[in-house]
Write an enzyme that holds these catalytic residues in place. Structure first.
Site, PDB file in Angstrom:
ATOM      1  N   TYR A   1      -1.468  -0.114  10.557  1.00  0.00           N
ATOM      2  CA  TYR A   1      -1.516  -0.663   8.906  1.00  0.00           C
ATOM      3  C   TYR A   1      -0.495  -0.360   8.241  1.00  0.00           C
ATOM      4  O   TYR A   1       0.411  -1.060   7.506  1.00  0.00           O
ATOM      5  CB  TYR A   1      -2.597  -0.276   8.449  1.00  0.00           C
ATOM      6  CG  TYR A   1      -2.790  -0.514   6.845  1.00  0.00           C
ATOM      7  CD1 TYR A   1      -3.470  -1.993   6.641  1.00  0.00           C
ATOM      8  CD2 TYR A   1      -3.086   0.431   5.956  1.00  0.00           C
ATOM      9  CE1 TYR A   1      -3.602  -2.227   5.394  1.00  0.00           C
ATOM     10  CE2 TYR A   1      -3.221  -0.138   4.776  1.00  0.00           C
ATOM     11  CZ  TYR A   1      -3.640  -1.203   4.418  1.00  0.00           C
ATOM     12  OH  TYR A   1      -3.841  -1.753   3.098  1.00  0.00           O
TER      13      TYR A   1
ATOM     14  N   SER B   1       0.794  -1.270  -0.051  1.00  0.00           N
ATOM     15  CA  SER B   1       0.041  -0.143   0.015  1.00  0.00           C
ATOM     16  C   SER B   1       0.858   1.166   0.013  1.00  0.00           C
ATOM     17  O   SER B   1       2.127   1.018   0.583  1.00  0.00           O
ATOM     18  CB  SER B   1      -0.919   0.068   1.153  1.00  0.00           C
ATOM     19  OG  SER B   1      -1.622   1.318   1.423  1.00  0.00           O
TER      20      SER B   1
HETATM   21  N1  LIG Z   1      -8.892  -0.978  -0.985  1.00  0.00           N
HETATM   22  C1  LIG Z   1      -7.746  -0.174  -0.728  1.00  0.00           C
HETATM   23  O1  LIG Z   1      -8.099   0.970  -0.574  1.00  0.00           O
HETATM   24  C2  LIG Z   1      -6.359  -0.874  -0.696  1.00  0.00           C
HETATM   25  C3  LIG Z   1      -5.368   0.209  -0.708  1.00  0.00           C
HETATM   26  C4  LIG Z   1      -4.089  -0.361  -0.643  1.00  0.00           C
HETATM   27  C5  LIG Z   1      -3.933  -1.750  -0.532  1.00  0.00           C
HETATM   28  N2  LIG Z   1      -4.957  -2.412  -0.345  1.00  0.00           N
HETATM   29  C6  LIG Z   1      -4.586  -3.870   0.027  1.00  0.00           C
HETATM   30  O2  LIG Z   1      -5.159  -4.649  -1.056  1.00  0.00           O
HETATM   31  C7  LIG Z   1      -5.313  -6.065  -0.576  1.00  0.00           C
HETATM   32  C8  LIG Z   1      -6.873  -6.500  -1.028  1.00  0.00           C
HETATM   33  O3  LIG Z   1      -7.758  -5.892  -0.234  1.00  0.00           O
HETATM   34  P1  LIG Z   1      -9.165  -5.281  -1.020  1.00  0.00           P
HETATM   35  O4  LIG Z   1      -9.057  -3.952  -0.969  1.00  0.00           O
HETATM   36  O5  LIG Z   1      -9.499  -6.171  -2.224  1.00  0.00           O
HETATM   37  O6  LIG Z   1     -10.307  -5.624   0.127  1.00  0.00           O
HETATM   38  P2  LIG Z   1     -11.231  -6.883   0.453  1.00  0.00           P
HETATM   39  O7  LIG Z   1     -12.241  -7.251  -0.789  1.00  0.00           O
HETATM   40  O8  LIG Z   1     -11.696  -6.772   1.806  1.00  0.00           O
HETATM   41  O9  LIG Z   1     -10.101  -8.108   0.400  1.00  0.00           O
HETATM   42  C9  LIG Z   1      -9.312  -8.335   1.807  1.00  0.00           C
HETATM   43  C10 LIG Z   1      -9.366  -9.684   1.773  1.00  0.00           C
HETATM   44  O10 LIG Z   1      -8.583 -10.285   2.761  1.00  0.00           O
HETATM   45  C11 LIG Z   1      -9.077 -11.309   3.433  1.00  0.00           C
HETATM   46  N3  LIG Z   1      -8.807 -11.737   4.782  1.00  0.00           N
HETATM   47  C12 LIG Z   1      -9.054 -10.880   5.896  1.00  0.00           C
HETATM   48  N4  LIG Z   1      -8.489 -11.441   7.206  1.00  0.00           N
HETATM   49  C13 LIG Z   1      -8.159 -12.953   6.795  1.00  0.00           C
HETATM   50  C14 LIG Z   1      -7.708 -13.844   7.324  1.00  0.00           C
HETATM   51  N5  LIG Z   1      -7.448 -13.931   8.693  1.00  0.00           N
HETATM   52  N6  LIG Z   1      -7.678 -15.019   6.852  1.00  0.00           N
HETATM   53  C15 LIG Z   1      -7.755 -15.245   5.414  1.00  0.00           C
HETATM   54  N7  LIG Z   1      -8.269 -14.119   4.717  1.00  0.00           N
HETATM   55  C16 LIG Z   1      -8.432 -12.934   5.269  1.00  0.00           C
HETATM   56  C17 LIG Z   1     -10.622 -11.024   3.228  1.00  0.00           C
HETATM   57  O11 LIG Z   1     -11.463 -12.256   3.578  1.00  0.00           O
HETATM   58  P3  LIG Z   1     -13.141 -11.991   3.607  1.00  0.00           P
HETATM   59  O12 LIG Z   1     -13.585 -11.660   2.415  1.00  0.00           O
HETATM   60  O13 LIG Z   1     -13.219 -13.074   4.333  1.00  0.00           O
HETATM   61  O14 LIG Z   1     -13.166 -10.752   4.729  1.00  0.00           O
HETATM   62  C18 LIG Z   1     -10.809 -10.455   1.982  1.00  0.00           C
HETATM   63  O15 LIG Z   1     -11.012 -11.380   1.078  1.00  0.00           O
HETATM   64  C19 LIG Z   1      -5.045  -6.028   1.026  1.00  0.00           C
HETATM   65  O16 LIG Z   1      -3.777  -6.522   1.219  1.00  0.00           O
HETATM   66  C20 LIG Z   1      -5.192  -4.545   1.345  1.00  0.00           C
HETATM   67  O17 LIG Z   1      -4.609  -3.993   2.352  1.00  0.00           O
HETATM   68  C21 LIG Z   1      -6.271  -2.231  -0.267  1.00  0.00           C
END
Ligand SMILES: NC(=O)c1ccc[n+]([C@@H]2O[C@H](COP(=O)([O-])OP(=O)(O)OC[C@H]3O[C@@H](n4cnc5c(N)ncnc54)[C@H](OP(=O)(O)O)[C@@H]3O)[C@@H](O)[C@H]2O)c1
Length: 245
Positions: A151, A138
């Site tokens: 984070y 990120s």
């Molecule tokens: N969205 C943003 O603005 C943003 C920006 C920069 C970086 N990121 C990064 O991008 C990546 C993907 O995030 P996203 O934005 O696509 O959000 P998301 O759709 O909420 O995806 C996060 C995923 O992590 C899974 N997860 C959380 N805790 C877990 C656990 N204990 N065991 C297994 N899986 C677990 C969640 O599972 P569940 O579906 O069961 O909750 C979900 O599938 C993350 O690493 C995040 O930090 C996101």
């Protein structure tokens, strides 16, 4: 045909990236904690052309289980070419400040799980002298902001780890991709007010696909975050400490 392990595979961003690989006829080992979400992603990737899709329901806070996943995926798919690490949570900073157990749990999911996976995959890819390791980190890792430094610290740890790993694996021909998105419209950020800098997960997924295929190193998504990050890095510490961001 590529064989790809995706952890946190039900993530909105990871799913969008996987759609592009599926259209190429690639095979997947998908890991997530919610069986229904995982099954829906698997069905979608099959419909889009994936050759083989296997799944495993795993809580990625379980580091011992994380360390076994590389072998499990390689065994299931016959070989492993790529790893995409996508699990993550955006913790409540105030709650973390009053609850160290929660803070360390969040740090573990965002940093220690990814590092465990990377160490195991690095050994495998180094010996086979090919492969691609990719993690969604990120822009939050660029500097420790007072509003989300738990984070941010976890993402920074992974980015630093990736930089060293890239040096180690360069001669083995293994690419190490650090994907640094800005604000993305996904379930993880659903509680945040939508600002102009938010982008759709489709755009991020497409950029991840291109970066992994090309073996890029550090990728800001969208591209302009590279320059925002540079400006943030250049702010003197004496001024940065007074900012309320
Ligand atoms: N969205 C943003 O603005 C943003 C920006 C920069 C970086 N990121 C990064 O991008 C990546 C993907 O995030 P996203 O934005 O696509 O959000 P998301 O759709 O909420 O995806 C996060 C995923 O992590 C899974 N997860 C959380 N805790 C877990 C656990 N204990 N065991 C297994 N899986 C677990 C969640 O599972 P569940 O579906 O069961 O909750 C979900 O599938 C993350 O690493 C995040 O930090 C996101």
């Amino acid at each position: 045909m590529r064989r790809i392990l995706v952890t946190g595979a039900a993530s909105a961003i990871a799913h969008e990236a996987a759609k592009h690989f599926a259209a190429d006829g690639d095979s997947f080992f998908l890991v997530g904690r919610d069986p229904d979400k995982l099954a829906a992603v698997a069905d979608d990737l099959r419909a889009r052309g994936a050759k083989q899709v296997a799944t495993a329901v795993v809580d990625l806070l379980d580091l011992a289980r994380c360390s076994r996943l590389i072998d499990e995926a390689a065994q299931e798919l016959g070989h492993l070419d790529m790893l995409l690490v996508a699990q993550g949570t955006l913790p409540d900073q105030a709650q973390c400040e009053s609850n160290p157990v929660l803070a360390l749990r969040e740090f573990s999911l965002n940093a220690m799980g990814p590092i465990t996976l990377l160490l195991r995959a690095a050994a495998q890819f180094e010996s086979q002298r090919s492969g691609c390791l990719a993690v969604i980190t990120s822009v939050a890792g660029v500097r420790g902001r007072r509003t989300n430094y738990v984070y941010g610290a976890a993402k920074a740890a992974v980015s630093t780890f990736l930089e060293g790993l890239r040096g180690r694996l360069r001669e083995a021909g293994v690419s190490v991709v650090d994907i640094r998105p800005g604000f993305v419209d996904t379930p993880m950020t659903a509680h945040l007010p939508r600002k102009t800098l938010f982008v759709r997960p489709e755009a991020v997924g497409e950029r991840i696909y291109r970066a992994m295929v090309a073996g890029d190193d550090v990728v800001y998504v969208p591209w302009f975050w590279r320059w925002i990050a540079l400006v943030i890095q250049l702010i003197p510490r004496s001024i940065f400490v007074k900012l309320s961001i």
